[in-house]
Motif scaffolding. Sequence first.
Motif, PDB file in Angstrom:
ATOM      1  N   MET A 189      12.133   7.215 -32.466  1.00 30.23           N
ATOM      2  CA  MET A 189      11.217   6.240 -33.054  1.00 30.23           C
ATOM      3  C   MET A 189       9.764   6.606 -32.737  1.00 30.23           C
ATOM      4  O   MET A 189       8.893   6.616 -33.621  1.00 30.23           O
ATOM      5  CB  MET A 189      11.537   4.847 -32.504  1.00 30.23           C
ATOM      6  CG  MET A 189      10.597   3.741 -32.947  1.00 30.23           C
ATOM      7  SD  MET A 189      11.054   2.127 -32.230  1.00 30.23           S
ATOM      8  CE  MET A 189      10.475   2.345 -30.539  1.00 30.23           C
ATOM      9  N   TYR A 190       9.491   6.948 -31.473  1.00 28.48           N
ATOM     10  CA  TYR A 190       8.131   7.321 -31.085  1.00 28.48           C
ATOM     11  C   TYR A 190       7.730   8.666 -31.685  1.00 28.48           C
ATOM     12  O   TYR A 190       6.558   8.872 -32.021  1.00 28.48           O
ATOM     13  CB  TYR A 190       8.005   7.355 -29.563  1.00 28.48           C
ATOM     14  CG  TYR A 190       8.149   5.990 -28.923  1.00 28.48           C
ATOM     15  CD1 TYR A 190       7.268   4.960 -29.241  1.00 28.48           C
ATOM     16  CD2 TYR A 190       9.169   5.719 -28.019  1.00 28.48           C
ATOM     17  CE1 TYR A 190       7.402   3.697 -28.673  1.00 28.48           C
ATOM     18  CE2 TYR A 190       9.306   4.464 -27.444  1.00 28.48           C
ATOM     19  CZ  TYR A 190       8.426   3.458 -27.776  1.00 28.48           C
ATOM     20  OH  TYR A 190       8.568   2.213 -27.220  1.00 28.48           O
ATOM     21  N   GLY A 227      10.020   4.482 -37.198  1.00 29.11           N
ATOM     22  CA  GLY A 227       8.649   4.838 -36.844  1.00 29.11           C
ATOM     23  C   GLY A 227       7.562   3.899 -37.312  1.00 29.11           C
ATOM     24  O   GLY A 227       6.381   4.135 -37.029  1.00 29.11           O
ATOM     25  N   ARG A 259       8.745   9.805 -34.602  1.00 29.13           N
ATOM     26  CA  ARG A 259       8.428   9.520 -36.013  1.00 29.13           C
ATOM     27  C   ARG A 259       7.042   8.878 -36.126  1.00 29.13           C
ATOM     28  O   ARG A 259       6.258   9.200 -37.021  1.00 29.13           O
ATOM     29  CB  ARG A 259       9.491   8.578 -36.602  1.00 29.13           C
ATOM     30  CG  ARG A 259      10.833   9.241 -36.865  1.00 29.13           C
ATOM     31  CD  ARG A 259      10.779  10.090 -38.139  1.00 29.13           C
ATOM     32  NE  ARG A 259      12.064  10.652 -38.476  1.00 29.13           N
ATOM     33  CZ  ARG A 259      12.987  10.055 -39.237  1.00 29.13           C
ATOM     34  NH1 ARG A 259      12.742   8.836 -39.714  1.00 29.13           N
ATOM     35  NH2 ARG A 259      14.120  10.652 -39.510  1.00 29.13           N
ATOM     36  N   TYR A 260       6.772   7.936 -35.219  1.00 27.67           N
ATOM     37  CA  TYR A 260       5.467   7.267 -35.225  1.00 27.67           C
ATOM     38  C   TYR A 260       4.352   8.289 -34.994  1.00 27.67           C
ATOM     39  O   TYR A 260       3.306   8.247 -35.654  1.00 27.67           O
ATOM     40  CB  TYR A 260       5.444   6.193 -34.139  1.00 27.67           C
ATOM     41  CG  TYR A 260       4.198   5.343 -34.108  1.00 27.67           C
ATOM     42  CD1 TYR A 260       3.908   4.462 -35.157  1.00 27.67           C
ATOM     43  CD2 TYR A 260       3.317   5.391 -33.034  1.00 27.67           C
ATOM     44  CE1 TYR A 260       2.774   3.671 -35.134  1.00 27.67           C
ATOM     45  CE2 TYR A 260       2.180   4.608 -32.997  1.00 27.67           C
ATOM     46  CZ  TYR A 260       1.920   3.747 -34.050  1.00 27.67           C
ATOM     47  OH  TYR A 260       0.789   2.966 -34.024  1.00 27.67           O
TER      48      TYR A 260
END
Length: 361
Positions: free
Chosen positions: A134-135, A335, A137-138
Motif C-alpha cells: 500500500m505504501y 495506494g 503504491r502510494y
Amino acid sequence: MNPVITKKLIVLQERFNILEKLLNEPDIICDKKRFCILSKEHARLSEIVICFKRWLSIKQEITNTKEMLADTDMHDIVQDELKEFYLDKNNLEKNLKILLLPTDPNDKLGCFIELRAGTGGKEAAIFAGELFRMYARYSEVRRWKIEIINATYGEYGGYKEIIAKIPDKGTYGQLKFESGGHRVQRIPHTESQGRIHTSTCTIAVIPIIPNTELPSINPHDLRIDTFRSSGAGGQHVNTTDSAIRITHIPSGLVVECQDERSQHKNKAKALSVLGSRLHAIEMKRRQKEVSCTRRILLGTGDRSDRIRTYNFQQGRITDHRISFTSYKLNDIMNGDLDILMQSIFDKHQANQLDKLLEPEQ
C-alpha cells in the motif's frame, strides 16, 4: 479575530521589529552563528507580520468605509466595497491562523518506514506485506523513491519485518501519522474453518536526520556482525558475508541491512537507520508533554494497541484517533491513502488551533 490571536500577533510584530534592529548591529553581523539564527527567525516572522499589517489595514478601511454609509447616494457602492473588504479580511484571518500554527522542522525531511508483524503469526506477516505494498503504491503515485533496507520474510508470504527508506523531501511530514498499531479483521487464506481472525502490524515512521545533526555514536558502543544475505534470491544471496547487523549496546537497538552487495554500503545504511532511531528516542525524552501525534512511536503489537482497523469482510477502514470511517478499503489498500490522510491532517490542524486559542498563563 479572536483577541488571544491578536495579542499573539502584536507580540510577534514587536519581536520582528527588534530583530530588524539587531540584524543591523555590527556585533551581530560579525557573529555568524547568531546572525544566522536571528536571520532564520526574521524570515519566519516576516510572512506573519506582512499578513498582519495587511489585516490591520483592511480593518481600518472597513471602519472608514462604514462612516460613508450615512450618505444615501453612496450607500449601495459602500455596501459592495464592504463586502470585498470583509472577504479579504476573512481570508487573511485564515492565513494568519495557519501561519501561527507550530511547525515540525522534521516535516521537510525524508523518512524510514518500519513495518513489523505483531499478533497473528503467519497472517500478521501477510498483512504487513499488504501494508508495505500500500505504501509502495502510494509512493509510486507521488513519484517517491523507495529503497528496502532490510526484510525478513514470512513463511506464507509478506514480512515479519521490513525497513524501507523514502529519501524524498517532505515524506516524513506526509507519513508521520502512520506510526502505531494497525489491526486487520478477515478470514485468512490459512483458515480452514472460515473464521474471522484479528491480526496486527506495527508501523514506525522515523525522519532521516542529516549526517551533520545525527547524534555521535561511540564505535566502542557498537557490536558489528556480518552474515550471508537471505531473501527472495539473486546471484549474490548466500555467497558472501555482505549483510550487516549492528547492535548499539547501551540502548539495545539492533539494525540489520542486507540490501546491497557491498558490505560497506550495508554498514553505511545500517548506521543511518541507527542514528535516526537514536535521534527519535532523544527527541521523545526531551519532550515534557508528549502530543497525541507522538504519544507512541511504535506500539507493542497487541490487538488492543491500534490506531486503525481494516475490516475486509465489510470493506471498511476506521481510524480510531479521529473516529473516521471509510468504505473504500480496496482503494486505500491500492495506494489511495489521501482518503485517510486529509482527515487526519484536518483534525491535527484543528487541535493545534484549539491550543493556539488557549490564553497564556
